[in-house]
Design an enzyme around this catalytic site. Structure first.
Site, PDB file in Angstrom:
ATOM      1  N   ARG A  82      47.220  39.760  30.619  1.00 54.34           N
ATOM      2  CA  ARG A  82      47.698  38.473  31.134  1.00 54.34           C
ATOM      3  C   ARG A  82      48.795  38.707  32.158  1.00 54.34           C
ATOM      4  NH1 ARG A  82      47.411  34.321  26.419  1.00 54.34           N
ATOM      5  NH2 ARG A  82      45.983  35.398  25.045  1.00 54.34           N
ATOM      6  N   LEU A 103      43.648  34.269  33.833  1.00 51.74           N
ATOM      7  CA  LEU A 103      42.313  33.705  33.607  1.00 51.74           C
ATOM      8  C   LEU A 103      42.364  32.199  33.356  1.00 51.74           C
ATOM      9  CD1 LEU A 103      40.699  36.528  31.438  1.00 51.74           C
ATOM     10  CD2 LEU A 103      40.258  35.995  33.838  1.00 51.74           C
ATOM     11  N   LYS A 104      43.548  31.632  33.404  1.00 48.99           N
ATOM     12  CA  LYS A 104      43.642  30.167  33.277  1.00 48.99           C
ATOM     13  C   LYS A 104      43.407  29.511  34.638  1.00 48.99           C
ATOM     14  CE  LYS A 104      44.900  29.533  28.922  1.00 48.99           C
ATOM     15  NZ  LYS A 104      43.796  29.496  27.978  1.00 48.99           N
ATOM     16  N   GLY A 167      41.956  35.164  11.863  1.00 54.04           N
ATOM     17  CA  GLY A 167      41.950  36.097  10.732  1.00 54.04           C
ATOM     18  C   GLY A 167      42.438  37.455  11.159  1.00 54.04           C
ATOM     19  N   HIS A 168      42.665  38.312  10.169  1.00 55.03           N
ATOM     20  CA  HIS A 168      43.063  39.693  10.434  1.00 55.03           C
ATOM     21  C   HIS A 168      42.306  40.614   9.485  1.00 55.03           C
ATOM     22  CE1 HIS A 168      46.483  37.580  12.378  1.00 55.03           C
ATOM     23  NE2 HIS A 168      46.223  38.500  13.287  1.00 55.03           N
ATOM     24  N   ASP A 169      42.527  41.889   9.661  1.00 48.80           N
ATOM     25  CA  ASP A 169      41.808  42.914   8.903  1.00 48.80           C
ATOM     26  C   ASP A 169      41.640  42.545   7.431  1.00 48.80           C
ATOM     27  OD1 ASP A 169      41.189  46.111   8.569  1.00 48.80           O
ATOM     28  OD2 ASP A 169      42.470  45.357   6.956  1.00 48.80           O
ATOM     29  N   ASN A 171      41.583  39.813   5.854  1.00 52.60           N
ATOM     30  CA  ASN A 171      40.642  38.724   5.601  1.00 52.60           C
ATOM     31  C   ASN A 171      39.201  39.207   5.747  1.00 52.60           C
ATOM     32  OD1 ASN A 171      43.019  37.305   7.617  1.00 52.60           O
ATOM     33  ND2 ASN A 171      42.813  36.611   5.502  1.00 52.60           N
ATOM     34  N   TYR A 172      38.969  39.997   6.786  1.00 53.37           N
ATOM     35  CA  TYR A 172      37.606  40.482   7.015  1.00 53.37           C
ATOM     36  C   TYR A 172      37.184  41.439   5.893  1.00 53.37           C
ATOM     37  CZ  TYR A 172      39.342  38.955  11.583  1.00 53.37           C
ATOM     38  OH  TYR A 172      39.935  38.249  12.597  1.00 53.37           O
ATOM     39  N   ASP A 198      39.504  46.554  10.894  1.00 56.23           N
ATOM     40  CA  ASP A 198      39.902  46.616  12.309  1.00 56.23           C
ATOM     41  C   ASP A 198      39.288  47.823  13.021  1.00 56.23           C
ATOM     42  OD1 ASP A 198      41.435  44.370  12.336  1.00 56.23           O
ATOM     43  OD2 ASP A 198      43.359  45.373  12.541  1.00 56.23           O
TER      44      ASP A 198
HETATM   45  C1  LIG Z   1      46.185  43.460  11.400  1.00 57.61           C
HETATM   46  C2  LIG Z   1      45.717  43.556  12.831  1.00 57.61           C
HETATM   47  C3  LIG Z   1      46.705  43.064  13.804  1.00 57.61           C
HETATM   48  C4  LIG Z   1      47.832  44.024  13.967  1.00 57.61           C
HETATM   49  C5  LIG Z   1      48.400  43.873  15.346  1.00 57.61           C
HETATM   50  C6  LIG Z   1      49.885  44.170  15.338  1.00 57.61           C
HETATM   51  C7  LIG Z   1      50.055  45.617  15.651  1.00 57.61           C
HETATM   52  C8  LIG Z   1      50.562  43.220  16.334  1.00 57.61           C
HETATM   53  C9  LIG Z   1      50.295  41.716  15.982  1.00 57.61           C
HETATM   54  C10 LIG Z   1      51.508  40.952  16.457  1.00 57.61           C
HETATM   55  C11 LIG Z   1      52.326  41.991  17.249  1.00 57.61           C
HETATM   56  C12 LIG Z   1      53.804  41.715  17.404  1.00 57.61           C
HETATM   57  C13 LIG Z   1      54.023  40.375  18.133  1.00 57.61           C
HETATM   58  O1  LIG Z   1      53.198  40.283  19.302  1.00 57.61           O
HETATM   59  C14 LIG Z   1      55.504  40.146  18.489  1.00 57.61           C
HETATM   60  C15 LIG Z   1      56.153  41.336  19.206  1.00 57.61           C
HETATM   61  C16 LIG Z   1      55.692  41.404  20.665  1.00 57.61           C
HETATM   62  C17 LIG Z   1      56.374  42.545  21.378  1.00 57.61           C
HETATM   63  O2  LIG Z   1      55.863  42.596  22.707  1.00 57.61           O
HETATM   64  C18 LIG Z   1      56.068  43.870  20.641  1.00 57.61           C
HETATM   65  C19 LIG Z   1      56.550  43.800  19.216  1.00 57.61           C
HETATM   66  C20 LIG Z   1      55.930  42.639  18.438  1.00 57.61           C
HETATM   67  C21 LIG Z   1      56.676  42.575  17.103  1.00 57.61           C
HETATM   68  C22 LIG Z   1      54.433  42.884  18.218  1.00 57.61           C
HETATM   69  C23 LIG Z   1      54.174  44.234  17.482  1.00 57.61           C
HETATM   70  C24 LIG Z   1      52.682  44.468  17.189  1.00 57.61           C
HETATM   71  O3  LIG Z   1      51.984  44.662  18.378  1.00 57.61           O
HETATM   72  C25 LIG Z   1      52.078  43.266  16.441  1.00 57.61           C
HETATM   73  C26 LIG Z   1      52.724  43.239  15.055  1.00 57.61           C
HETATM   74  C27 LIG Z   1      44.407  42.824  13.040  1.00 57.61           C
HETATM   75  O4  LIG Z   1      43.748  42.488  12.122  1.00 57.61           O
HETATM   76  S1  LIG Z   1      43.860  42.619  14.631  1.00 57.61           S
HETATM   77  C28 LIG Z   1      42.339  41.717  14.474  1.00 57.61           C
HETATM   78  C29 LIG Z   1      42.548  40.305  14.791  1.00 57.61           C
HETATM   79  N1  LIG Z   1      41.319  39.566  14.854  1.00 57.61           N
HETATM   80  C30 LIG Z   1      40.497  39.626  15.884  1.00 57.61           C
HETATM   81  O5  LIG Z   1      40.709  40.332  16.847  1.00 57.61           O
HETATM   82  C31 LIG Z   1      39.244  38.787  15.771  1.00 57.61           C
HETATM   83  C32 LIG Z   1      38.876  38.079  17.066  1.00 57.61           C
HETATM   84  N2  LIG Z   1      39.991  37.364  17.595  1.00 57.61           N
HETATM   85  C33 LIG Z   1      40.511  36.250  17.040  1.00 57.61           C
HETATM   86  O6  LIG Z   1      40.064  35.746  16.018  1.00 57.61           O
HETATM   87  C34 LIG Z   1      41.712  35.672  17.749  1.00 57.61           C
HETATM   88  O7  LIG Z   1      41.786  36.220  19.042  1.00 57.61           O
HETATM   89  C35 LIG Z   1      43.026  35.914  17.008  1.00 57.61           C
HETATM   90  C36 LIG Z   1      43.282  37.403  16.799  1.00 57.61           C
HETATM   91  C37 LIG Z   1      43.019  35.207  15.665  1.00 57.61           C
HETATM   92  C38 LIG Z   1      44.182  35.384  17.862  1.00 57.61           C
HETATM   93  O8  LIG Z   1      43.973  34.013  18.071  1.00 57.61           O
HETATM   94  P1  LIG Z   1      44.671  33.257  19.262  1.00 57.61           P
HETATM   95  O9  LIG Z   1      44.639  31.808  18.920  1.00 57.61           O
HETATM   96  O10 LIG Z   1      45.993  33.847  19.544  1.00 57.61           O
HETATM   97  O11 LIG Z   1      43.765  33.637  20.534  1.00 57.61           O
HETATM   98  P2  LIG Z   1      42.278  33.196  20.874  1.00 57.61           P
HETATM   99  O12 LIG Z   1      41.861  31.958  20.177  1.00 57.61           O
HETATM  100  O13 LIG Z   1      41.372  34.368  20.725  1.00 57.61           O
HETATM  101  O14 LIG Z   1      42.393  32.832  22.426  1.00 57.61           O
HETATM  102  C39 LIG Z   1      42.928  33.708  23.377  1.00 57.61           C
HETATM  103  C40 LIG Z   1      43.678  32.852  24.366  1.00 57.61           C
HETATM  104  O15 LIG Z   1      44.230  33.691  25.346  1.00 57.61           O
HETATM  105  C41 LIG Z   1      43.831  33.241  26.634  1.00 57.61           C
HETATM  106  N3  LIG Z   1      43.765  34.403  27.498  1.00 57.61           N
HETATM  107  C42 LIG Z   1      43.208  35.599  27.236  1.00 57.61           C
HETATM  108  N4  LIG Z   1      43.376  36.417  28.254  1.00 57.61           N
HETATM  109  C43 LIG Z   1      44.022  35.732  29.218  1.00 57.61           C
HETATM  110  C44 LIG Z   1      44.473  36.045  30.529  1.00 57.61           C
HETATM  111  N5  LIG Z   1      44.295  37.241  31.081  1.00 57.61           N
HETATM  112  N6  LIG Z   1      45.124  35.086  31.227  1.00 57.61           N
HETATM  113  C45 LIG Z   1      45.332  33.870  30.686  1.00 57.61           C
HETATM  114  N7  LIG Z   1      44.946  33.509  29.457  1.00 57.61           N
HETATM  115  C46 LIG Z   1      44.288  34.450  28.728  1.00 57.61           C
HETATM  116  C47 LIG Z   1      42.492  32.599  26.392  1.00 57.61           C
HETATM  117  O16 LIG Z   1      42.146  31.755  27.434  1.00 57.61           O
HETATM  118  C48 LIG Z   1      42.761  31.873  25.101  1.00 57.61           C
HETATM  119  O17 LIG Z   1      43.483  30.734  25.427  1.00 57.61           O
HETATM  120  P3  LIG Z   1      43.293  29.344  24.611  1.00 57.61           P
HETATM  121  O18 LIG Z   1      44.006  29.554  23.289  1.00 57.61           O
HETATM  122  O19 LIG Z   1      43.943  28.304  25.477  1.00 57.61           O
HETATM  123  O20 LIG Z   1      41.827  29.122  24.419  1.00 57.61           O
END
Ligand SMILES: C[C@H](CCC[C@@H](C)[C@H]1CC[C@H]2[C@@H]3[C@H](O)C[C@@H]4C[C@H](O)CC[C@]4(C)[C@H]3C[C@H](O)[C@]12C)C(=O)SCCNC(=O)CCNC(=O)[C@H](O)C(C)(C)COP(=O)(O)OP(=O)(O)OC[C@H]1O[C@@H](n2cnc3c(N)ncnc32)[C@H](O)[C@@H]1OP(=O)(O)O
Length: 428
Positions: A82, A103-104, A167-169, A171-172, A198
């Site tokens: 992004r 991508l918006k 969901g996350h790992d 849950n799956y 994951d």
């Molecule tokens: C247990 C694991 C996850 C572990 C990950 C951890 C390592 C990290 C998780 C949180 C991180 C921390 C946090 O970010 C805060 C800090 C940030 C800092 O920078 C670093 C430190 C942090 C503490 C940071 C540290 C770590 O990195 C973390 C702790 C898993 O299980 S991962 C598996 C998750 N599930 C999936 O992948 C399944 C498929 N995906 C989904 O179900 C969803 O994507 C999900 C994951 C539920 C997220 O849902 P969300 O509502 O957020 O997104 P989506 O509905 O998918 O929509 C994406 C929206 O983004 C827009 N978009 C995408 N790309 C662009 C772009 N280039 N430009 C503009 N917009 C973009 C897209 O249009 C969507 O927008 P809308 O919502 O309007 O439709």
């Protein structure tokens, strides 16, 4: 596996200066093209996925791992980040390039389409429907590039009542059935980090699907959509659990079976220095070596498979293991078939003589240790990039150029905030 910096440059040079021809090795099924590619390099090996272009939309953990696998084995992976984001959470960006794209904005969507038209794979990690909402669904992209492999990596897949749920790992894993089997006796289910859904069932399975689709495309000439659900991927990895039920392996409650820490000869034990040893002495001949190594007499012990005696046997093993350090036990069991090994920490693996001999772990240019890509292919092994991970938008300009954007178009995209470039940060 100890790749020198020049080797990495060679890897990069080959990929960037000959993209069209290299692409042909995957796109074109004719063997002659492959030979042409080989001749380009002259010596050494070309990685298995050389020439494959992947567009990875930035995700949390599973998709980045999938992209890293493809990159390690030679694909050119461009991560789409992004704009207006300072720091990436992708810690698995080895060998990738980054373009920051909004991508918006419809113009951003048009840029992504143009990248996908000239690519082999697009990998998207969003909730079902997100890509379609942006006008980037499979219909939109495959219409423009019928050879595109469109990989969708989600938790619950593209259909079913959970398809749109977050969901996350854990849950799956729960939905796969496997979590119900994980954990110690009388304790609640326990998720083994986020490894199973994951990474094994998600990122790795998706990479496998992509490789299969590339293979199939070399015959059919057509792309396809990959619906990679982490629930299903995890369950598939765990097929043995279903298939082995007929053997009676899981007849007891969780944590009381042969392989789930129920058996004392398949467990971990604390040593006198607070470290641990892992014991996997299942077969009787190996179990005998365990007993011998521990200095026990079989005649004083219950029989190995007497389940009701396992608690007593475990107490004996706990007591004995606590009498020596991990290093001492390692020495006792080293070179035997007792199936006893030290439980190494992430910091210890690099220097263990076995791992060292094989080069199983390596240090990158920042001194960070990580596992080398597996498995090892004899003629065309993976050559992981040793340079630091990319900054967000570090390669925006060069990627756009490579994909045929004119300088004027790039300037317009930059000034309109459709893309962002972070070359300066990269030079600091
Ligand atoms: C247990 C694991 C996850 C572990 C990950 C951890 C390592 C990290 C998780 C949180 C991180 C921390 C946090 O970010 C805060 C800090 C940030 C800092 O920078 C670093 C430190 C942090 C503490 C940071 C540290 C770590 O990195 C973390 C702790 C898993 O299980 S991962 C598996 C998750 N599930 C999936 O992948 C399944 C498929 N995906 C989904 O179900 C969803 O994507 C999900 C994951 C539920 C997220 O849902 P969300 O509502 O957020 O997104 P989506 O509905 O998918 O929509 C994406 C929206 O983004 C827009 N978009 C995408 N790309 C662009 C772009 N280039 N430009 C503009 N917009 C973009 C897209 O249009 C969507 O927008 P809308 O919502 O309007 O439709």
């Amino acid at each position: 596996m100890n790749m020198k910096p020049q080797e990495h440059q060679k890897r990069t040079r080959i990929k960037t200066t000959t993209p069209t021809i290299l692409c042909a090795c995957v796109i074109n099924p004719r063997r002659a093209v492959w030979h042409e590619v080989q001749n380009l390099k002259g010596t050494g090996s070309i990685m298995a996925l050389a020439g494959v272009r992947v567009i990875e939309l930035a995700g949390l953990a599973p998709a980045p791992f999938c992209g890293m696998i493809l990159s390690d084995f030679g694909a050119k992976v461009i991560r789409v980040d992004r704009t207006k984001v300072a720091m990436t959470v992708d810690t698995q960006a080895r060998g990738k390039q980054s373009i920051a794209l909004n991508l918006k904005n419809p113009k951003g969507v048009a840029v992504l389409k143009r990248l996908c038209v000239q690519s082999d794979v697009v990998l998207e990690p969003y909730r079902k429907g997100v890509m379609e909402k942006m006008g980037l669904g499979p219909d939109d992209l495959l219409k423009e590039n019928p050879r595109l492999i469109y990989a969708r990596l989600t938790g619950y897949g593209q259909s079913g009542s959970y398809a749109k749920a977050a969901g996350h790992d854990i849950n799956y894993l729960a939905m796969s059935g496997l979590l119900s089997m994980l954990g110690r006796s009388s304790e609640k289910p326990y998720a083994p980090l986020n490894l199973v859904a994951d990474f094994a069932g998600g990122g790795l399975m998706c990479a496998f699907g992509i490789v299969l689709a590339l293979l199939e495309r070399s015959m059919s000439g057509q792309g396809q959509i990959i619906d990679a659900s982490m629930v299903e991927g995890a369950a598939y990895v765990g097929s043995f659990m279903w298939k082995s039920r007929s053997l009676g392996l899981w007849n007891h409650p969780r944590g009381e079976n042969l392989l789930d820490s129920g058996a004392p000869f398949y467990d971990t034990y604390r040593t006198s220095d607070g470290k641990y040893m892992a014991v996997g002495a299942i077969e009787p001949q190996f179990y005998q070596q365990l007993i011998r190594g521990l200095g026990l007499d079989d005649a004083d012990l219950p029989t190995q498979m007497s389940v009701s005696d396992w608690p007593q046997l475990r107490e004996t093993f706990i007591r004995v293991f606590a009498t020596k350090t991990q290093a001492e036990w390692s020495q006792v069991f080293n070179g035997t078939d007792a199936c006893v090994t030290p439980v190494l920490s992430l910091d210890e693996v690099l220097s263990h003589p076995h791992n060292k001999a094989r080069g199983s772990f390596f240090k990158d240019s920042q001194g960070e240790v990580s596992p080398r890509p597996a498995p090892v292919l004899s003629r065309s092994p993976a050559e992981p990039c040793r340079s630091r991970d990319p900054f967000i938008g570090e390669h925006t300009r060069s990627v756009l150029k490579e994909y045929g954007f004119e300088q004027g178009q790039i300037d317009q995209l930059l000034s309109g905030g459709i893309v962002e470039c972070n070359e300066a940060k990269a030079r600091l």
